[in-house]
Design a protein around this motif. Structure first.
Motif, PDB file in Angstrom:
ATOM      1  N   MET A  30       0.834  -1.199   0.000  1.00  0.00           N
ATOM      2  CA  MET A  30       0.000   0.000   0.000  1.00  0.00           C
ATOM      3  C   MET A  30       0.872   1.254   0.000  1.00  0.00           C
ATOM      4  N   SER A  31       2.008   1.191   0.698  1.00  0.00           N
ATOM      5  CA  SER A  31       2.939   2.316   0.680  1.00  0.00           C
ATOM      6  C   SER A  31       3.342   2.616  -0.761  1.00  0.00           C
ATOM      7  N   PHE A  32       3.743   1.553  -1.454  1.00  0.00           N
ATOM      8  CA  PHE A  32       4.250   1.716  -2.812  1.00  0.00           C
ATOM      9  C   PHE A  32       3.183   2.287  -3.735  1.00  0.00           C
ATOM     10  N   TRP A  33       1.993   1.656  -3.698  1.00  0.00           N
ATOM     11  CA  TRP A  33       0.952   2.094  -4.635  1.00  0.00           C
ATOM     12  C   TRP A  33       0.353   3.429  -4.224  1.00  0.00           C
ATOM     13  N   GLY A  34       0.289   3.672  -2.920  1.00  0.00           N
ATOM     14  CA  GLY A  34      -0.150   4.981  -2.452  1.00  0.00           C
ATOM     15  C   GLY A  34       0.790   6.062  -2.959  1.00  0.00           C
ATOM     16  N   ALA A  35       2.088   5.791  -2.837  1.00  0.00           N
ATOM     17  CA  ALA A  35       3.085   6.753  -3.306  1.00  0.00           C
ATOM     18  C   ALA A  35       2.919   6.981  -4.800  1.00  0.00           C
ATOM     19  N   LYS A  36       2.768   5.879  -5.532  1.00  0.00           N
ATOM     20  CA  LYS A  36       2.685   6.000  -6.976  1.00  0.00           C
ATOM     21  C   LYS A  36       1.466   6.824  -7.384  1.00  0.00           C
ATOM     22  N   VAL A  37       0.308   6.503  -6.795  1.00  0.00           N
ATOM     23  CA  VAL A  37      -0.930   7.185  -7.177  1.00  0.00           C
ATOM     24  C   VAL A  37      -0.870   8.658  -6.780  1.00  0.00           C
ATOM     25  N   ILE A  61       9.843  14.272  -8.698  1.00  0.00           N
ATOM     26  CA  ILE A  61       9.529  13.910  -7.307  1.00  0.00           C
ATOM     27  C   ILE A  61      10.017  12.494  -7.004  1.00  0.00           C
ATOM     28  N   MET A  62       9.813  11.587  -7.960  1.00  0.00           N
ATOM     29  CA  MET A  62      10.189  10.189  -7.710  1.00  0.00           C
ATOM     30  C   MET A  62      11.694   9.972  -7.814  1.00  0.00           C
ATOM     31  N   GLY A  63      12.330  10.697  -8.726  1.00  0.00           N
ATOM     32  CA  GLY A  63      13.762  10.482  -8.938  1.00  0.00           C
ATOM     33  C   GLY A  63      14.053   9.241  -9.755  1.00  0.00           C
ATOM     34  N   THR A  64      12.978   8.483 -10.095  1.00  0.00           N
ATOM     35  CA  THR A  64      13.092   7.325 -10.987  1.00  0.00           C
ATOM     36  C   THR A  64      11.793   7.322 -11.779  1.00  0.00           C
ATOM     37  N   PHE A  65      11.486   6.184 -12.413  1.00  0.00           N
ATOM     38  CA  PHE A  65      10.264   6.172 -13.214  1.00  0.00           C
ATOM     39  C   PHE A  65       9.096   5.481 -12.521  1.00  0.00           C
ATOM     40  N   VAL A  66       9.397   4.665 -11.505  1.00  0.00           N
ATOM     41  CA  VAL A  66       8.382   4.246 -10.543  1.00  0.00           C
ATOM     42  C   VAL A  66       9.007   4.513  -9.170  1.00  0.00           C
ATOM     43  N   PRO A  67       8.210   4.650  -8.125  1.00  0.00           N
ATOM     44  CA  PRO A  67       8.810   4.943  -6.825  1.00  0.00           C
ATOM     45  C   PRO A  67       9.868   3.891  -6.469  1.00  0.00           C
ATOM     46  N   GLY A  68      11.016   4.346  -6.008  1.00  0.00           N
ATOM     47  CA  GLY A  68      12.108   3.429  -5.690  1.00  0.00           C
ATOM     48  C   GLY A  68      13.057   4.049  -4.685  1.00  0.00           C
ATOM     49  N   ASP A  69      14.304   3.583  -4.710  1.00  0.00           N
ATOM     50  CA  ASP A  69      15.282   4.066  -3.730  1.00  0.00           C
ATOM     51  C   ASP A  69      15.365   5.584  -3.622  1.00  0.00           C
ATOM     52  N   PRO A  70      15.485   6.305  -4.750  1.00  0.00           N
ATOM     53  CA  PRO A  70      15.606   7.760  -4.602  1.00  0.00           C
ATOM     54  C   PRO A  70      14.380   8.366  -3.928  1.00  0.00           C
ATOM     55  N   THR A  71      13.193   7.858  -4.277  1.00  0.00           N
ATOM     56  CA  THR A  71      11.964   8.365  -3.670  1.00  0.00           C
ATOM     57  C   THR A  71      12.002   8.154  -2.165  1.00  0.00           C
ATOM     58  N   LEU A  83       4.474  -4.940  -9.510  1.00  0.00           N
ATOM     59  CA  LEU A  83       3.696  -5.572 -10.575  1.00  0.00           C
ATOM     60  C   LEU A  83       2.268  -5.896 -10.144  1.00  0.00           C
ATOM     61  N   VAL A  84       2.009  -5.916  -8.837  1.00  0.00           N
ATOM     62  CA  VAL A  84       0.687  -6.310  -8.361  1.00  0.00           C
ATOM     63  C   VAL A  84       0.067  -5.173  -7.551  1.00  0.00           C
ATOM     64  N   THR A  85      -1.013  -4.589  -8.084  1.00  0.00           N
ATOM     65  CA  THR A  85      -1.743  -3.556  -7.350  1.00  0.00           C
ATOM     66  C   THR A  85      -2.658  -4.233  -6.339  1.00  0.00           C
ATOM     67  N   PRO A  86      -2.728  -3.714  -5.101  1.00  0.00           N
ATOM     68  CA  PRO A  86      -3.656  -4.308  -4.124  1.00  0.00           C
ATOM     69  C   PRO A  86      -5.090  -4.296  -4.656  1.00  0.00           C
ATOM     70  N   ALA A  87      -5.888  -5.282  -4.193  1.00  0.00           N
ATOM     71  CA  ALA A  87      -7.242  -5.455  -4.721  1.00  0.00           C
ATOM     72  C   ALA A  87      -8.075  -4.189  -4.554  1.00  0.00           C
ATOM     73  N   THR A  88      -8.064  -3.622  -3.345  1.00  0.00           N
ATOM     74  CA  THR A  88      -8.753  -2.339  -3.179  1.00  0.00           C
ATOM     75  C   THR A  88      -7.691  -1.316  -2.827  1.00  0.00           C
ATOM     76  N   ILE A  89      -7.497  -0.379  -3.709  1.00  0.00           N
ATOM     77  CA  ILE A  89      -6.483   0.631  -3.425  1.00  0.00           C
ATOM     78  C   ILE A  89      -7.182   1.887  -2.924  1.00  0.00           C
ATOM     79  N   LYS A  90      -6.804   2.239  -1.716  1.00  0.00           N
ATOM     80  CA  LYS A  90      -7.415   3.416  -1.091  1.00  0.00           C
ATOM     81  C   LYS A  90      -6.393   4.006  -0.141  1.00  0.00           C
ATOM     82  N   PRO A  91      -6.463   5.319   0.071  1.00  0.00           N
ATOM     83  CA  PRO A  91      -5.502   5.912   0.982  1.00  0.00           C
ATOM     84  C   PRO A  91      -5.881   5.601   2.420  1.00  0.00           C
ATOM     85  N   VAL A  92      -4.986   5.885   3.322  1.00  0.00           N
ATOM     86  CA  VAL A  92      -5.261   5.692   4.744  1.00  0.00           C
ATOM     87  C   VAL A  92      -6.408   6.634   5.136  1.00  0.00           C
ATOM     88  N   TRP A  93      -7.153   6.287   6.180  1.00  0.00           N
ATOM     89  CA  TRP A  93      -8.481   6.878   6.417  1.00  0.00           C
ATOM     90  C   TRP A  93      -8.500   8.398   6.438  1.00  0.00           C
TER      91      TRP A  93
END
Lengths: 253, 198, 422
Positions: free
Chosen positions: C145-152, C171-181, C282-292
């Motif tokens: 969720m951290s990863f996909w939240g960051a990406k979205v 902002i990311m420093g790469t093309f998907v969130p990674g070490d630089p992010t 490669l795998v998005t969580p089934a329900t992607i939603k931010p923290v409450w």
């Protein structure tokens, strides 16, 4: 007068905060069921955890790791001595202080199964205990898959059923196709009994799930007993603060 | 606002008791935070005992091992080296090992379980350097009457063949002997006391 | 003690004066009610976040390969690590609960109105920085969720015209969130943003103490002073409100302790289930939603069927809050004496905010199924419902301006002095 206002406001504060937490928690509690039967594990039942650990070490650790859990930590949580753990639960020969890793090299696993078996340290945190228990009861024979097994909770799962000797072999009973829709699975039937009766197998699944629940958050064992004391202390402190506040607020007219 | 009806004694008592209860709570809360700095389960696992094979160590030879990231010296002492030990006593700071720098079962003239096998943590007690093993007997620049032992290159501290510190050097104490025991004649386990010894 | 105080005051007379000005000789209205606890509670949570955060930073590894493992290391191997982390995660959610109630208090009693507009503006800046701080902290454990939240959330910036996509990559420093992010988020989360937050809190309090606190009656206590210049309805912050707040702190800590020790994940709301799975690009969580605590704003984004407009609406929903002091032209501060229209509008606004939160937290599909049956068209119903809520959210601000600017509001007389009643 102030006193009344104050008491009323303390009540409101408590209610407000409790409501907010309840608002957050209530739908969550509903959501957590996820439609699977409640497995009712008790992580404070050491005997259940020990039986679950034994099942895991006999049937699961061949492929699945618990890489975030050390044998030494498990001994503490399960109430076992180093000797007991090393003799009965450690079959890979690593040191007592080392994590519980599978004996199977990851590369081989990918070759044999197409996909490396996942680490199960946080399986219950991720999917919930009810899911894990339901999953372990939902394997059935299916000649169309590579392993010959399928699962109603996790369709087309790569894993062959490791506990088949215990539960026996289930087969799917299909409901007849209606209105041109494809046939669906109505229920699973035990075609070939295993070494355990259904009641025994249910208990085994509950033990195994309890063990995995403990592994997901081992802190739970200390947390609740400690929490009671912390809350007790805080109530005590708050009462003193309350009396002190009232004493000083006598000045305010 | 201050009127005569104020009971100062009661206020002082309530203030003090609330402060004491709150303060005690804060101190107790601080304990977990302080304890996070103690060795974690991972560090403890890395510090678990090691077993070493000593069958290949020749007479007079020293071999180093690592235990808890510290150098462990294992020396197979010769009869000649052992024979020099008591004769050094007058020149030493703590010849009878009165300071608790060794387990009780190594508090003896040779600071070891078996006289010939010396096991020690090779760290100078001055400021933590690793001393050199100088087994050659004869005049050295740092000691004209050298009978073999350990010499610390950092601040010239000297120790004899039982790692006892000489008088007149910066190091205050004998080097530490870790807990160890003989698993069998050719294996030593470092980090665990012999059975029955505390 | 006396000798030491004298020694100290001779050398640093300014500090004693500061203490007097803000504690023993800061006169606050004596009629604060329950809604006035949340300021001091927010400070308490801030201190908790800083202390527990410092300790977490001692054990955390800000790399894509090591972050997830290091969080489990904290939870299992570090002595008391689980307690420190649960205090931090619970603190994060409690921070928002307390801040939302604190803001709602401001709307109830008109604390944003002249002469306190600056207090409100600085407060809104704190809220904004807090959202950034919380978001970056949420990314650090590097669960899925951290990863996909960051990406979205980072991808939201691609809606910026002309250089949006460049901005996202920057902002990311790469093309998907990674070490630089992760590295930059870690630096911002533990160093930069806390410093900004502390500075803003000092300014917030400084601005407040310059003009004095508002109160549930919305009257200015400085209008009536005794011969010594002390407001007749004012009482010294210390000891009266420090002691009162101490009781609030006690009650608040009991609630926090219950969460930390008995249900730290609060059923997946404070700590999400999918974040127990390591980041997987490669795998998005089934329900992607931010923290409450982001879910109301996320719902606004999701309900708008256009990327550009959605991001614009999201931004507008926060900017509108900044503008409240100028949208509200009414002369009366407290809801006690304001027109019925404001009371109803504020109540609807609070309910709308809560319901938007439920949509953002993905609770509505379950409700729709239980109301309309299993064959209901969830998306259509949810969109209809959600868009009405979005319109109502913005309608509050429009209504506020129309209602007060054109003089539709019928207020009740405001008392000269504060009232106290149960």
């Amino acid at each position: 007068m102030h006193d009344k206002t104050f008491r009323a406001s303390m009540r409101t504060l408590t209610v407000l905060l409790a409501l907010l937490v309840a608002f957050a928690a209530a739908p969550a509690a509903l959501a957590e069921e996820g439609g699977y039967p409640n497995v009712n594990v008790n992580v404070h039942d050491k005997a259940s955890l020990q039986r679950g650990a034994r099942l895991f070490m006999n049937y699961c650790v061949g492929c699945h790791s618990l890489k975030y859990m050390r044998y030494s930590q498990m001994a503490e949580g399960l109430g076992l001595t180093e000797q007991q753990v090393m003799d009965n639960l450690n079959f890979t020969g690593v040191k007592f202080g080392e994590p519980i890793v599978s004996a199977m090299p990851e590369a081989d696993a990918e070759k044999w199964l197409g996909k490396a078996p996942p680490d199960l340290s946080l399986e219950v945190s991720a999917r919930g205990a009810d899911w894990v228990a339901a999953y372990l009861k939902s394997f059935y024979l299916d000649p169309s898959t590579a392993s010959g097994w399928n699962n109603t909770v996790f369709p087309n799962v790569a894993m062959p059923f490791p506990l088949w000797q215990l539960q026996g072999e289930q087969v799917a009973v299909m409901s007849p196709p209606a209105n041109g829709e494809p046939a669906t699975i109505k229920e699973l039937k035990l075609a070939q009994p295993g070494s355990m009766t259904p009641a025994q197998y249910d208990r085994a699944v509950r033990d195994l799930t309890a063990f995995l629940t403990y592994v997901s958050s081992p802190d739970e064992l200390v947390r609740s007993s400690m929490g009671a004391w912390v809350v007790l202390y805080l109530v005590f402190f708050t009462l003193f603060a309350l009396v002190l506040k009232k004493e000083y607020w006598k000045d305010v007219h | 606002m201050a009127d005569d009806s104020i009971n100062k004694g009661r206020r002082r008592f309530l203030t003090a008791s609330t402060a004491v209860i709150g303060g005690a709570g804060l101190i107790i809360t601080a304990i977990p935070f302080v304890e996070t700095w103690l060795p974690s389960a991972r560090a403890q696992a890395a510090g678990s005992p090691i077993t070493v094979d000593i069958s290949k160590i020749e007479k007079g030879q020293m071999v180093r091992y690592g235990w808890r990231k510290q150098p462990i010296f294992v020396i197979n002492r010769t009869p000649e080296q052992l024979q020099w030990l008591p004769k050094q006593d007058p020149r030493l700071r703590d010849p009878h090992s009165n300071e608790p720098q060794q387990p009780s079962y190594c508090k003896n003239g040779h600071r070891s379980i078996k006289p010939e096998w010396m096991v020690l943590i090779g760290i100078c007690t001055h400021l933590g350097c690793v001393p050199d093993y100088k087994k050659k007997v004869g005049p050295e620049p740092f000691d004209p009457d050298w009978k073999g032992g350990f010499y610390c290159p950092c601040h010239h501290s000297r120790y004899d063949m039982a790692a006892r510190v000489y008088d007149g050097v910066p190091a205050p104490l004998n080097m530490v002997v870790p807990p160890y025991h003989f698993v069998d004649d050719t294996h030593i386990q470092i980090g665990v006391d012999p059975k029955g010894a505390a | 003690m006396g000798a030491f105080t004298q020694w100290f005051n001779e050398r640093a007379p300014g500090l004693g004066a500061v203490y007097k000005k803000h504690m023993t000789e800061y006169y606050a209205p004596k009629n604060f009610n329950v809604m006035y606890y949340f300021g001091s509670l927010a400070m308490l949570v801030l201190v908790n976040q800083i202390v527990t955060g410092i300790f977490l930073a001692m054990f955390y590894t800000p790399t894509a390969a090591g972050a997830f493992d290091s969080v489990q290391y904290i939870m299992r191997d570090v002595n008391w690590g689980w307690l420190v982390r649960y205090m931090h995660t619970t603190g994060a959610s409690m921070f928002f609960i307390v801040i939302y109630l604190h803001m709602f208090r401001g709307l109830m009693y008109g604390s944003f109105k002249k002469p306190r507009e600056l207090v409100w503006l600085i407060g809104m800046l704190i809220f904004l920085v807090l959202m950034a701080e919380a978001f970056m902290g949420y990314v650090l454990p590097w669960g899925n969720m951290s990863f996909w939240g960051a990406k979205v959330i980072i991808t939201l910036f691609s809606a910026v015209p002309w250089f949006g996509h460049t901005l996202v990559t920057w902002i990311m420093g790469t093309f998907v969130p990674g070490d630089p992010t992760l590295n930059r988020f870690f630096a911002l989360h533990v160093v930069a943003l806390p410093l900004v937050l502390l500075l803003l809190v000092v300014l917030h309090l400084g601005a407040l103490h310059e003009v004095g606190s508002n109160n549930p009656d919305g009257v200015e206590i400085k209008k009536h002073k005794n011969p010594k210049g002390i407001p007749l309805d004012g009482i010294a912050f210390h000891p009266y409100y420090t002691l009162k707040d101490l009781v609030g702190v006690g009650v608040f800590l009991i609630i926090c302790a219950v969460i930390i020790f008995f249900a730290p994940s609060v059923g997946g709301f404070f700590l999400e289930h999918d974040n127990s799975i390591p980041a997987n690009d490669l795998v998005t969580p089934a329900t992607i939603k931010p923290v409450w605590y982001f879910s109301p704003f996320y719902a606004i984004l999701r309900m708008i069927p256009s990327k550009g407009l959605g991001v614009l609406a999201l931004a507008a929903s926060i900017v509108a809050l900044f503008l409240v002091p100028w949208l509200d032209r009414g002369g009366v501060k407290s809801i006690r004496y304001r027109g019925l229209g404001y009371k109803i509008a504020l109540a609807i606004f609070a309910i709308v905010f809560f319901l938007l939160g439920c949509i953002g937290a993905d609770l509505t599909p379950g409700w729709i199924v239980s109301i309309f049956g299993p064959n209901a068209d969830i998306t259509t119903i949810e969109n209809l419902f959600g868009r009405i809520l979005v319109i109502l959210y913005f309608a509050f601000f429009v209504f506020l301006w129309v209602y007060t600017f054109f003089g539709f509001e019928r207020t009740r007389p405001v008392p000269e002095r504060v009232t106290t009643h149960a």
